[in-house]
Design a protein around this motif. Structure first.
Motif: not given
Length: 185
Positions: A156-167
């Protein structure tokens, strides 16, 4: 009274969004769990295998709650618009969902979503999402909106979790570009 209910509802949504961001699952440097599962590309079924995809370079594995829901449709469309840029940087994009998996063939070919530009994996029983710590807190049988960049070496190089799909697209594209420059995502 109605205004108080609206404020309370907005507060709850905000809290869930913050909790979602804070729960970004696997940490950088962690080996990405290997998986193989049924998938669709432009409506055609095949078996996606992460190990095989990694032979071609980094893979963006983005989890989304369910096919044919407004946020997931938007996110898929945004990824489809950027898929050529991901390819320019050597990355493959794959969507994974545990929700509405019976609709993935159509979802994968619909020009309002994937448009046949990248494959989507059917995660029956949220088995893959569970391995990636990407379960939706309020609906545990579905995937959370969590995106990963997996290096060609399988970490894993990057993880991003957000319910907003825009980013999600920008977050993962920036991480893929950073890999090219030898930086952590």
């Amino acid at each position: 009274m109605k205004i108080l209910l609206k404020i309370a509802a907005l507060g709850l949504v905000g809290t869930l969004a913050i909790a979602s961001v804070a729960s970004a699952a696997l940490k950088n440097g962690t080996p990405a769990p290997a998986f193989s599962a049924p998938a669709y590309l432009a409506g055609k079924p095949f078996t996606f295998n992460l190990a095989d995809a990694l032979k071609n370079g980094p893979v963006v594995v983005y989890f989304f709650p369910a096919a044919n829901t407004s946020g997931c449709n938007l996110e898929a469309h945004l990824f489809s618009e950027a898929v050529d840029e991901f390819r320019t940087h050597g990355a493959t994009v794959i969507g994974v969902t545990a929700g509405n998996t019976e609709q993935l063939a159509e979802f994968s070919r619909n020009t309002e979503t994937c448009g046949g530009k990248f494959a989507v994996v059917a995660d029956a029983g949220a088995r893959i999402a569970r391995q990636y710590d990407a379960l939706l807190p309020m609906k545990p049988g579905w995937s959370n909106r969590t995106s990963y960049v997996i290096t060609a070496q399988g970490t894993v190089a990057h993880a991003y979790s957000d319910l907003n799909p825009k980013q999600h697209v920008q977050q993962t594209l920036d991480a893929v570009k950073a890999l090219e420059h030898g930086k952590d995502g």
